[in-house]
Structure formats: structure tokens, C-alpha cells
Design a protein around this motif. Structure first.
Motif, PDB file in Angstrom:
ATOM      1  N   GLY A 169       5.073  13.829  -2.431  1.00 35.65           N
ATOM      2  CA  GLY A 169       4.278  14.625  -3.355  1.00 35.65           C
ATOM      3  C   GLY A 169       4.453  16.101  -3.111  1.00 35.65           C
ATOM      4  O   GLY A 169       5.034  16.530  -2.114  1.00 35.65           O
ATOM      5  N   ILE A 170       3.939  16.881  -4.043  1.00 38.21           N
ATOM      6  CA  ILE A 170       3.962  18.335  -3.917  1.00 38.21           C
ATOM      7  C   ILE A 170       2.567  18.832  -3.580  1.00 38.21           C
ATOM      8  O   ILE A 170       2.380  19.689  -2.735  1.00 38.21           O
ATOM      9  N   ASP A 171       1.563  18.256  -4.232  1.00 38.19           N
ATOM     10  CA  ASP A 171       0.180  18.674  -4.041  1.00 38.19           C
ATOM     11  C   ASP A 171      -0.463  17.915  -2.878  1.00 38.19           C
ATOM     12  O   ASP A 171      -0.004  16.863  -2.469  1.00 38.19           O
ATOM     13  N   ASN A 172      -1.558  18.485  -2.409  1.00 35.66           N
ATOM     14  CA  ASN A 172      -2.366  17.856  -1.368  1.00 35.66           C
ATOM     15  C   ASN A 172      -2.734  16.439  -1.816  1.00 35.66           C
ATOM     16  O   ASN A 172      -3.210  16.249  -2.926  1.00 35.66           O
ATOM     17  N   PRO A 173      -2.550  15.413  -0.967  1.00 36.58           N
ATOM     18  CA  PRO A 173      -2.824  14.042  -1.397  1.00 36.58           C
ATOM     19  C   PRO A 173      -4.305  13.708  -1.590  1.00 36.58           C
ATOM     20  O   PRO A 173      -4.623  12.649  -2.123  1.00 36.58           O
ATOM     21  N   GLY A 174      -5.213  14.561  -1.167  1.00 44.97           N
ATOM     22  CA  GLY A 174      -6.632  14.282  -1.361  1.00 44.97           C
ATOM     23  C   GLY A 174      -7.266  13.514  -0.200  1.00 44.97           C
ATOM     24  O   GLY A 174      -8.457  13.249  -0.206  1.00 44.97           O
ATOM     25  N   TYR A 175      -6.479  13.138   0.801  1.00 42.88           N
ATOM     26  CA  TYR A 175      -6.996  12.505   2.012  1.00 42.88           C
ATOM     27  C   TYR A 175      -6.080  12.891   3.162  1.00 42.88           C
ATOM     28  O   TYR A 175      -4.918  13.230   2.958  1.00 42.88           O
ATOM     29  N   HIS A 176      -6.618  12.875   4.373  1.00 46.30           N
ATOM     30  CA  HIS A 176      -5.814  13.259   5.534  1.00 46.30           C
ATOM     31  C   HIS A 176      -5.431  12.072   6.402  1.00 46.30           C
ATOM     32  O   HIS A 176      -4.510  12.141   7.194  1.00 46.30           O
ATOM     33  N   THR A 177      -6.153  10.947   6.249  1.00 44.48           N
ATOM     34  CA  THR A 177      -5.899   9.781   7.084  1.00 44.48           C
ATOM     35  C   THR A 177      -6.058   8.499   6.283  1.00 44.48           C
ATOM     36  O   THR A 177      -7.028   8.357   5.535  1.00 44.48           O
ATOM     37  N   LEU A 178      -5.102   7.585   6.462  1.00 43.40           N
ATOM     38  CA  LEU A 178      -5.243   6.219   5.978  1.00 43.40           C
ATOM     39  C   LEU A 178      -5.545   5.390   7.210  1.00 43.40           C
ATOM     40  O   LEU A 178      -4.699   5.239   8.102  1.00 43.40           O
ATOM     41  N   PRO A 193       0.828  -1.207   0.000  1.00 45.18           N
ATOM     42  CA  PRO A 193       0.000   0.000   0.000  1.00 45.18           C
ATOM     43  C   PRO A 193       0.865   1.262   0.000  1.00 45.18           C
ATOM     44  O   PRO A 193       2.013   1.246   0.453  1.00 45.18           O
ATOM     45  N   THR A 194       0.314   2.343  -0.518  1.00 48.90           N
ATOM     46  CA  THR A 194       1.031   3.611  -0.586  1.00 48.90           C
ATOM     47  C   THR A 194       0.407   4.640   0.345  1.00 48.90           C
ATOM     48  O   THR A 194      -0.790   4.596   0.640  1.00 48.90           O
ATOM     49  N   ILE A 195       1.255   5.566   0.779  1.00 48.48           N
ATOM     50  CA  ILE A 195       0.823   6.729   1.548  1.00 48.48           C
ATOM     51  C   ILE A 195       1.451   7.941   0.873  1.00 48.48           C
ATOM     52  O   ILE A 195       2.667   7.977   0.669  1.00 48.48           O
ATOM     53  N   ASP A 196       0.635   8.913   0.529  1.00 52.34           N
ATOM     54  CA  ASP A 196       1.129  10.138  -0.089  1.00 52.34           C
ATOM     55  C   ASP A 196       1.385  11.174   0.995  1.00 52.34           C
ATOM     56  O   ASP A 196       0.538  11.376   1.876  1.00 52.34           O
ATOM     57  N   VAL A 197       2.545  11.814   0.937  1.00 51.06           N
ATOM     58  CA  VAL A 197       2.860  12.900   1.865  1.00 51.06           C
ATOM     59  C   VAL A 197       3.213  14.142   1.067  1.00 51.06           C
ATOM     60  O   VAL A 197       3.794  14.057  -0.010  1.00 51.06           O
ATOM     61  N   SER A 198       2.824  15.301   1.599  1.00 48.20           N
ATOM     62  CA  SER A 198       3.087  16.554   0.887  1.00 48.20           C
ATOM     63  C   SER A 198       3.541  17.623   1.867  1.00 48.20           C
ATOM     64  O   SER A 198       3.499  17.438   3.078  1.00 48.20           O
ATOM     65  N   TYR A 199       3.956  18.750   1.295  1.00 54.30           N
ATOM     66  CA  TYR A 199       4.343  19.898   2.109  1.00 54.30           C
ATOM     67  C   TYR A 199       3.119  20.590   2.703  1.00 54.30           C
ATOM     68  O   TYR A 199       3.199  21.215   3.739  1.00 54.30           O
ATOM     69  N   GLN A 200       1.982  20.493   2.009  1.00 50.65           N
ATOM     70  CA  GLN A 200       0.792  21.256   2.380  1.00 50.65           C
ATOM     71  C   GLN A 200       0.126  20.784   3.656  1.00 50.65           C
ATOM     72  O   GLN A 200      -0.429  21.574   4.401  1.00 50.65           O
ATOM     73  N   GLN A 201       0.131  19.469   3.884  1.00 55.33           N
ATOM     74  CA  GLN A 201      -0.554  18.931   5.064  1.00 55.33           C
ATOM     75  C   GLN A 201       0.081  17.608   5.446  1.00 55.33           C
ATOM     76  O   GLN A 201       0.722  16.966   4.629  1.00 55.33           O
ATOM     77  N   GLY A 202      -0.111  17.227   6.672  1.00 52.61           N
ATOM     78  CA  GLY A 202       0.350  15.922   7.113  1.00 52.61           C
ATOM     79  C   GLY A 202      -0.645  14.847   6.724  1.00 52.61           C
ATOM     80  O   GLY A 202      -1.805  15.127   6.413  1.00 52.61           O
ATOM     81  N   THR A 203      -0.185  13.611   6.726  1.00 56.84           N
ATOM     82  CA  THR A 203      -1.037  12.461   6.459  1.00 56.84           C
ATOM     83  C   THR A 203      -0.944  11.517   7.652  1.00 56.84           C
ATOM     84  O   THR A 203       0.159  11.158   8.068  1.00 56.84           O
ATOM     85  N   ASN A 204      -2.087  11.141   8.203  1.00 61.54           N
ATOM     86  CA  ASN A 204      -2.128  10.247   9.352  1.00 61.54           C
ATOM     87  C   ASN A 204      -2.250   8.797   8.907  1.00 61.54           C
ATOM     88  O   ASN A 204      -2.942   8.499   7.936  1.00 61.54           O
ATOM     89  N   LEU A 205      -1.607   7.906   9.636  1.00 61.20           N
ATOM     90  CA  LEU A 205      -1.762   6.471   9.465  1.00 61.20           C
ATOM     91  C   LEU A 205      -2.315   5.968  10.786  1.00 61.20           C
ATOM     92  O   LEU A 205      -1.633   6.008  11.812  1.00 61.20           O
TER      93      LEU A 205
END
Length: 147
Positions: free
Chosen positions: A122-131, A18-30
Motif C-alpha cells: 500500500g501507499i497509505d497508512n493501513p489503519g492498524y499497526h499490529t495484526l 488473511p491479508t496484511i497491509d504494508v506501507s511506506y509510512q509505518q511498519g505493520t507487526n504480526l
């Protein structure tokens, strides 16, 4: 927006990492909250472009040598990892890559589980905040069949 997968899928038992996208714009939770699992130990192959934070104490592996851990390895109690992309740090010996591997060991219902995730820079917002990782479905044959 929440993205979710079953535990067996997140463990790669279906044949895909599985993949997790991370960006400068926001954090991504797992999150392992819905699976009822506690994070016991975490590795990040390339720490030069991603920061990690946790909602409780956790044991983290640093460097290639065994037993080079930090944190509370006996009393880990985190359920969520927060990942955020940062400007690349110059760490000698690390190649320039577009992704890295995150390894997570969890414990739940008296069992340990091994998860690996491809972290995509990534550079852009990944489109989700939590996996969110959910407990495996009961009675649904083939949900995570090996390919």
C-alpha cells in the motif's frame, strides 16, 4: 489500532487467506504473543518490496532451493514479525506484483502450525499497526468452519 484474528482464521481454515497491509509510512507487526506461539521459520515470496525484522532469533528461507536458510533454525525464539514496505529493489527474475505471500511456521503447546498471509503493498497508512493472532476460541463451534 490493533487488528486481531483467531489462529484458525489466520491459518486459512475458514477458506480465506488473511491479508496484511504494508506501507511506506509505518511498519505493520504480526504478533503471535497472545497465541503463545514461537516463530520457527519464515518465507517471503517477493522480498523486493518488504523488509522483515523480528523480536528474537528466527530461521528464514532464501531462494527456491531447499536448505538455503539463514538464522538460528534450532533455537528460534521470535514472537513478532515487523514488516515494512520499501522502494522496489531490482531482483532479476521477480515479476512486478502488487502483493506477495508470507509463510510462517510456528510452534506452541507442542504443535507446529502453518500460516499464510497475503501481503498487500500500500501507499497509505493501513489503519492498524499490529495484526495479533489469538488462540482459537474454546467451545465456540463454527468460529473457523471450513467453507
Amino acid at each position: 489500532v490493533l487488528r486481531s484474528i483467531f489462529s484458525c482464521q489466520a491459518q486459512g481454515l475458514g477458506g480465506l487467506i488473511p491479508t496484511i497491509d504494508v506501507s511506506y509510512q509505518q511498519g505493520t507487526n504480526l504478533s503471535f504473543i497472545t497465541a503463545g506461539e514461537v516463530i520457527k521459520k519464515v518465507w517471503l515470496n517477493d522480498p523486493s518490496q518488504v523488509t522483515m525484522d523480528f523480536d528474537g532469533p528466527v530461521c528464514m528461507q532464501f531462494g527456491p532451493k531447499p536448505n538455503t536458510s539463514t538464522g538460528d533454525c534450532k533455537n528460534s525464539a521470535a514472537n513478532v514479525i515487523q514488516l515494512r514496505r520499501i522502494k522496489k529493489l531490482d531482483i532479476p527474475g521477480l515479476p512486478n506484483t502488487s502483493n506477495t505471500l508470507l509463510t510462517v511456521i510456528t510452534e506452541g503447546q507442542g504443535r507446529n502450525k502453518l500460516y499464510t498471509f497475503r501481503v498487500i503493498y500500500g501507499i497509505d497508512n493501513p489503519g492498524y499497526h499490529t495484526l495479533a493472532i489469538f488462540a482459537d476460541p474454546s467451545g465456540q463451534e463454527g468460529a473457523c468452519a471450513r467453507k
